[in-house]
Design a protein around this motif. Sequence first.
Motif, PDB file in Angstrom:
ATOM      1  N   ILE A   1      44.730  67.785  32.605  1.00  0.00           N
ATOM      2  CA  ILE A   1      44.091  69.011  33.091  1.00  0.00           C
ATOM      3  C   ILE A   1      43.863  68.886  34.591  1.00  0.00           C
ATOM      4  O   ILE A   1      43.356  67.859  35.066  1.00  0.00           O
ATOM      5  N   VAL A   2      44.255  69.897  35.325  1.00  0.00           N
ATOM      6  CA  VAL A   2      44.030  69.918  36.777  1.00  0.00           C
ATOM      7  C   VAL A   2      43.052  71.039  37.108  1.00  0.00           C
ATOM      8  O   VAL A   2      43.254  72.187  36.713  1.00  0.00           O
ATOM      9  N   LEU A   3      41.977  70.698  37.802  1.00  0.00           N
ATOM     10  CA  LEU A   3      40.975  71.690  38.191  1.00  0.00           C
ATOM     11  C   LEU A   3      41.400  72.362  39.496  1.00  0.00           C
ATOM     12  O   LEU A   3      41.662  71.682  40.494  1.00  0.00           O
ATOM     13  N   ILE A   4      41.475  73.675  39.458  1.00  0.00           N
ATOM     14  CA  ILE A   4      41.974  74.463  40.592  1.00  0.00           C
ATOM     15  C   ILE A   4      40.909  75.458  41.038  1.00  0.00           C
ATOM     16  O   ILE A   4      40.188  76.021  40.218  1.00  0.00           O
ATOM     17  N   LYS A   5      40.822  75.676  42.343  1.00  0.00           N
ATOM     18  CA  LYS A   5      39.928  76.723  42.847  1.00  0.00           C
ATOM     19  C   LYS A   5      40.663  77.578  43.870  1.00  0.00           C
ATOM     20  O   LYS A   5      41.359  77.060  44.749  1.00  0.00           O
ATOM     21  N   GLN A   6      40.475  78.874  43.752  1.00  0.00           N
ATOM     22  CA  GLN A   6      41.007  79.806  44.749  1.00  0.00           C
ATOM     23  C   GLN A   6      39.951  79.962  45.840  1.00  0.00           C
ATOM     24  O   GLN A   6      38.808  80.313  45.556  1.00  0.00           O
ATOM     25  N   VAL A   7      40.321  79.678  47.079  1.00  0.00           N
ATOM     26  CA  VAL A   7      39.363  79.700  48.186  1.00  0.00           C
ATOM     27  C   VAL A   7      39.819  80.693  49.249  1.00  0.00           C
ATOM     28  O   VAL A   7      41.007  81.012  49.352  1.00  0.00           O
ATOM     29  N   PRO A   8      38.883  81.171  50.066  1.00  0.00           N
ATOM     30  CA  PRO A   8      39.275  82.064  51.164  1.00  0.00           C
ATOM     31  C   PRO A   8      39.932  81.297  52.300  1.00  0.00           C
ATOM     32  O   PRO A   8      39.752  80.081  52.415  1.00  0.00           O
ATOM     33  N   ASP A   9      40.698  82.001  53.102  1.00  0.00           N
ATOM     34  CA  ASP A   9      41.297  81.413  54.299  1.00  0.00           C
ATOM     35  C   ASP A   9      40.163  81.103  55.273  1.00  0.00           C
ATOM     36  O   ASP A   9      39.590  82.005  55.893  1.00  0.00           O
ATOM     37  N   MET A  10      39.811  79.824  55.401  1.00  0.00           N
ATOM     38  CA  MET A  10      38.624  79.437  56.172  1.00  0.00           C
ATOM     39  C   MET A  10      38.766  79.686  57.671  1.00  0.00           C
ATOM     40  O   MET A  10      37.774  79.679  58.386  1.00  0.00           O
TER      41      MET A  10
END
Length: 265
Positions: free
Chosen positions: A4-13
Motif C-alpha cells: 500500500i502506498v499512501l498518496i496525497k494531492q497537494v497544492p502547487d506550493m
Amino acid sequence: MNIIVLIKQVPDMEKVKFDSEKGVVDRKSAGTEINPFDLNALEAAVQISEKIDSTVTAVSMGPPSAQEALKECIARGAKQGILISDAKFGGSDTKATSTILSSAIQKIGSYDLIIAGEKTVDGDTGQIGPEVAEFLNIPHGSYISKVQDINESEIKVCSEIWEGTYLKSIKLPALITVTKDINVPRLPSFKNKMKARKAEIKIIKFEDLKENLDINKVGFNGSPTKVKKIEVPQISKREGKIYRENIPQAVEGLVNIFKEKKVVD
C-alpha cells in the motif's frame, strides 16, 4: 505481496496563497499535484513489485478531485487506487488523518508493506507515516534512502538519521517512509496514461468505516491540534555596494567588514 502506498494531492506550493486569519492554506488559489515525496514512495513500491510478485495499491485521503492523482499513480505502475473521501473528514489534523487512514487500511484487507513519503510539502510534519504504523501496531522505519533487500518476512533498508546511515532489518508487515534520495520516479508512458484514464477508483466514506471509526476522533472537531496563526515570512534580499572609482575606500570598507565579522583581527 500486497503493498500500500499512501498518496496525497497537494497544492502547487510556489503559487498557493495562505489565509492568515483562518490559519489554512487556500487550496483553490493554485493547481494541484501529487506530493513529490509520495512519488518516490510509489516508485519504490513499483520497483519492489518488479523484483517479487506484488500488488501495489495507491491510497489517498482527500476531496473527489484526488481521483485524478490516483489515476496518475495507476499510470505510474499502481494496480489500483482507493480514495478515502467524506465531508466529515474535513479539517483533520495529523492524528485524525492517521486514524482515518489506518481504519481504511484495515478495511481494505491484508497488506505486507506500507510505503509513504517522508513528509508532505504543504504540511511538512513527517508525522502521518509513523502515526499510521502506531495505530496499526506494526513496526516502522523512517527516512529510508535505500531498500537493500526484501522477502516475504522482512525488509532490509538504509535509514538516514542525522549524520549517520543505519542498516535496519524490519519484520513484515511494516511501514516505511522514504526520502527523495531513494530513487528518481519514472514518467508514465502515453499508453499507460490513456489506460489509467479509464480506471475506476474505489471510494471509501465514513459510513464504510463507522464500525471501527469514532466520529468524535475525525474532522476538525476530532483534531486535538489547531493552527492558531499563519505567518508568511518576507523574502530578504541580498544587499551590496559597488565601488567603481574610489578603490582605496572599497578596500578600507571591506577590511572594516571583515573585522566586524571577526574574519580578520
